[in-house]
Design an enzyme around this catalytic site. Structure first.
Site, mmCIF file in Angstrom:
data_model
loop_
_atom_site.group_PDB
_atom_site.id
_atom_site.type_symbol
_atom_site.label_atom_id
_atom_site.label_comp_id
_atom_site.label_asym_id
_atom_site.label_seq_id
_atom_site.Cartn_x
_atom_site.Cartn_y
_atom_site.Cartn_z
ATOM 1 N N HIS A 171 0.834 -1.207 0.000
ATOM 2 C CA HIS A 171 0.000 0.000 0.000
ATOM 3 C C HIS A 171 0.872 1.262 0.000
ATOM 4 O O HIS A 171 0.717 2.145 -0.854
ATOM 5 C CB HIS A 171 -0.914 -0.029 1.236
ATOM 6 C CG HIS A 171 -1.827 1.153 1.366
ATOM 7 N ND1 HIS A 171 -3.174 1.076 1.098
ATOM 8 C CD2 HIS A 171 -1.599 2.440 1.730
ATOM 9 C CE1 HIS A 171 -3.733 2.261 1.295
ATOM 10 N NE2 HIS A 171 -2.798 3.114 1.683
ATOM 11 N N GLU A 172 1.793 1.333 0.935
ATOM 12 C CA GLU A 172 2.627 2.540 1.035
ATOM 13 C C GLU A 172 3.533 2.675 -0.186
ATOM 14 O O GLU A 172 3.817 3.785 -0.630
ATOM 15 C CB GLU A 172 3.448 2.534 2.332
ATOM 16 C CG GLU A 172 2.608 2.520 3.623
ATOM 17 C CD GLU A 172 1.521 3.598 3.686
ATOM 18 O OE1 GLU A 172 1.684 4.660 3.052
ATOM 19 O OE2 GLU A 172 0.493 3.354 4.363
ATOM 20 N N HIS B 40 1.590 4.529 -2.863
ATOM 21 C CA HIS B 40 1.636 5.992 -2.687
ATOM 22 C C HIS B 40 2.997 6.516 -3.144
ATOM 23 O O HIS B 40 3.097 7.551 -3.792
ATOM 24 C CB HIS B 40 1.450 6.361 -1.212
ATOM 25 C CG HIS B 40 0.034 6.266 -0.716
ATOM 26 N ND1 HIS B 40 -1.022 6.885 -1.338
ATOM 27 C CD2 HIS B 40 -0.494 5.649 0.375
ATOM 28 C CE1 HIS B 40 -2.146 6.644 -0.657
ATOM 29 N NE2 HIS B 40 -1.855 5.892 0.384
ATOM 30 N N HIS C 238 3.321 6.758 -6.846
ATOM 31 C CA HIS C 238 2.523 7.888 -7.326
ATOM 32 C C HIS C 238 3.378 9.157 -7.282
ATOM 33 O O HIS C 238 3.293 10.018 -8.145
ATOM 34 C CB HIS C 238 1.291 8.033 -6.430
ATOM 35 C CG HIS C 238 0.140 8.788 -7.032
ATOM 36 N ND1 HIS C 238 -0.971 9.116 -6.311
ATOM 37 C CD2 HIS C 238 -0.072 9.279 -8.277
ATOM 38 C CE1 HIS C 238 -1.825 9.775 -7.090
ATOM 39 N NE2 HIS C 238 -1.300 9.891 -8.282
HETATM 40 ZN ZN LIG Z 1 -3.144 5.167 1.936
#
Ligand SMILES: [Zn+2]
Length: 664
Positions: free
Chosen positions: A455-456, A459, A462
């Site tokens: 998940h991290e 980010h 991105h």
């Molecule tokens: Zn998040």
């Protein structure tokens, strides 16, 4: 030389001292104020507006980060001393009348009208944001807006204090060990420690998460469960912590603010610059999902009642659901740990996303950091060899580090700028508090912890794969109902057999996760999923109803209870007042107000976008290229709905989310 004054790609983390923070930030604030005046004087203020706070932002990123991962009393004091000055500076920007005039003057030029792409969007967004801050209002409107904002801050702060104080005011002391039947040993120990910490005997339970959830899930004594459930769901409804009058006040102030700024209601105001755009779109989204979830919701509740052999009350649901779960799936998440050593998870993740997105992750040594446990990596483009950026990772808990997991950016670069002289790499970081290594074994994670890393990293990509020329629109600076798409989608690779086999290997034998265990893990994910979804939908729907349809007269608590009733697994009693403790919506002037739908919205986006990988291959470099170019690289340079459509060829479809939870 104060190291916070100069932007440096190799941040000298090992040299920064708490005593340097205040002088540096004061100087950088003065510098930003100077640049603000230059921006006002500039015939083309947009570019200057985009870069005027760059140095201040860098220094604050570094200080905030150090305060999160290597805090000392001196550093915390220094951070707390500068924080109010910095936020006051930022909030003064959209209220600056000279700047507003300069932007309007520029907007009327032929040059501004011929802007395209990200610069055009930046101009539009800047103008809209100034307007939402009241820039276009006459003097009395501006004055009233200020009063509303002050009042909202006061009332919402009071709301939040009431919830906290009434939560803390409750305690349940149990003296008779027999009444603890059903609780797991860890919960009993925690309750004993809690009593001791208050100088009391026996076992002490509170309304705080871990204590409350353990009681509701495991305690055999239904009468105690009822008392505690009741206390929890009537928090902040009695003097001296009564939040009920504040609810109406907050809703009135928000509505007045929206009308003053030319919006129909608070939802339309708040969603104006989000992906959903209007309250109506968010409402339709939740209503549709509700219709699709309800049949399964009813089935789940009928199955639970027949399992329990009785009609259930709200305080029975969690308890019987746990019994049913244990009977259906004897699945112990701990069995998975040996397959998720940190080393394997991280290396496997780099391998997977390296293939999919055409990047290479390489460890860098000798880079200054804030702790010996920190690692630094560079990300390069496989095709061109270009360095896109670097990032730090810091995965284990420490006493000087805050809890949770997060990604942050330190520098927003432009590694692929057309002009080579302007090319600068991005810099970011990912942190967590994962299970540390013990007894000479490597760090063995839960499956959820592995998902957290993915998940991290989403980010982070991105940010690091961003190719946006306007800093303010780069990377993760996107509307918050879109920002979780790149992160949540990465978690999908923790659930596919093919990708799991790349990184989930037994740390001693190298074996893959056994098929039986894999199937159990997937089945457990869908257990009572319709109930979980209905709960989130109910919160989202009551949030929008309060901010769009409430008439200003009806008792708010009763209004909210009637809306929430059909989303609950058992009938709600007449004094149910969960809304009076709903801090997400009411503990700050905006907060999650009119935005609770975002949780489900982002899940629909990620589940739907992942179907392209499902169909074309979970390692498909072609789909990966598309996701990178159309989503990850684009930041907020285009309307997120357009970005999504350019990747999927259509609008989001909720079916993939229903399928994920076995609700189709
Ligand atoms: Zn998040």
């Amino acid at each position: 030389m104060n190291p916070l004054l100069e932007i440096s790609f190799r941040v000298p983390f090992d040299q920064i001292q708490a005593a340097q923070v205040e002088p540096a930030i004061d100087e950088l604030l003065a510098d930003a104020a100077r640049r603000l005046n230059e921006t006002i004087a500039s015939p083309e203020p947009l570019h200057a507006l985009d870069t005027m706070t760059e140095r201040l932002e860098y220094a604050m990123n570094v200080v905030r980060h150090l305060e999160s991962v290597a805090t000392t009393p001196e550093l915390r004091a220094a951070f707390n001393a500068v924080q109010p000055k910095v936020s006051a500076f930022y909030s003064s920007i959209p209220l600056n009348e000279d700047l507003w005039k300069a932007i309007q003057r520029y907007a009327s030029t032929a040059e501004a009208r011929s802007l395209t792409g990200a610069m055009k969007r930046f101009l539009t967004k800047t103008i809209d944001s100034f307007k939402r801050h009241g820039a276009d209002l006459p003097a009395e409107g501006k004055a009233r807006l200020k009063e509303i904002d002050v009042a909202l801050t006061e009332v919402t702060t009071k709301f939040s204090e009431n919830v906290l104080d009434s939560t803390n005011a409750f305690e349940l002391l149990i003296d008779d060990e027999k009444q603890l039947t059903g609780l797991p040993p860890a919960a009993v120990d925690a309750a004993r420690a809690s009593a001791e910490s208050k100088g009391k005997t026996g076992w002490r339970f509170t309304l705080h998460g871990p204590s409350y959830i353990a009681l509701m899930t495991y305690l055999d004594d239904a009468a105690i469960r009822q008392d505690v459930w009741h206390a929890y769901n009537t928090r902040a409804t009695a003097e001296p912590h009564d939040s009920r009058p504040l609810l109406a006040k907050i809703l009135e102030l928000r509505q007045e603010k929206a009308r003053l700024l030319g919006f129909h209601d608070f939802a339309d105001l708040v969603l104006d610059d989000r992906m959903a755009h209007t309250g109506d779109t968010a409402q339709k989204f939740l209503d549709d999902l509700r219709v699709l979830t309800e049949p399964r919701f009813r089935e789940e509740n009928a199955a639970l009642e027949s399992f329990a052999g009785r009609k259930l009350e709200p305080w029975d649901v969690g308890y019987w659901a746990e019994k049913q779960r244990a009977a259906l799936y004897d699945f112990d998440e701990e069995e998975l740990r040996p397959y998720f050593s940190l080393q394997n998870v991280v290396n496997g993740m780099f391998e997977i996303f390296g293939r999919i997105f055409g990047i290479r992750v390489e460890e860098e040594t000798g880079v200054p950091a804030w702790d010996p446990a920190v690692k630094c990596y560079a990300i390069r483009d496989t095709a061109t060899g270009a360095t896109l950026g670097s990032f730090y990772s810091d995965w284990f808990p420490r006493e000087n580090k805050r809890g949770g997991a997060w990604m942050d950016s330190l520098l927003t670069g432009n590694p692929t700028a057309r002009n080579p002289a302007e090319r600068r790499p991005h810099l970011g970081l990912i942190c967590g508090n994962l299970t540390p290594p013990v007894d000479g074994k490597p760090a063995l994670l839960t499956h959820r912890e592995a998902e957290t890393i993915f998940h991290e990293f989403g980010h982070l990509l991105h940010h690091l794969l961003s190719r946006v020329e306007v800093r303010s629109l780069a990377g993760t600076s996107v509307p918050w109902d879109f920002v979780e798409l790149p992160s949540q989608i990465m978690e999908n690779w923790c659930w596919e057999r093919e990708s799991l086999d790349l990184f989930a290997r037994h740390w001693q034998t190298g074996e893959r996760v056994p098929e039986e265990l894999f199937q159990k893990m997937k089945r457990a994910k869908t257990f009572r999923a319709a109930n979980m979804q209905m709960r989130q939908l109910g919160f989202g729907i009551v949030d929008l109803a309060l901010h769009r349809q409430w008439d200003g007269q009806t008792n708010v608590v009763k209004y909210a209870r009637e809306i929430l009733a059909p989303f609950a697994a058992a009938p709600l009693p007449g004094d149910y007042a969960m809304i009076a403790g709903f801090t997400h919506l009411f503990s700050s002037p905006v907060g999650y107000g009119a935005g609770y739908y975002s949780y489900k919205w982002a899940e629909v986006l990620d589940a739907d976008a992942f179907t392209r990988f499902r169909q074309e291959g979970v390692f498909s470099a072609a789909v990966g290229r598309d996701f990178r170019d159309k989503i990850l690289a684009r930041g907020d340079s285009e309307d997120p709905a357009v970005l999504f459509r350019s990747f999927m060829g259509r609008d989001p479809d909720p079916n993939a989310l229903l399928e994920r939870f076995g609700l189709l």
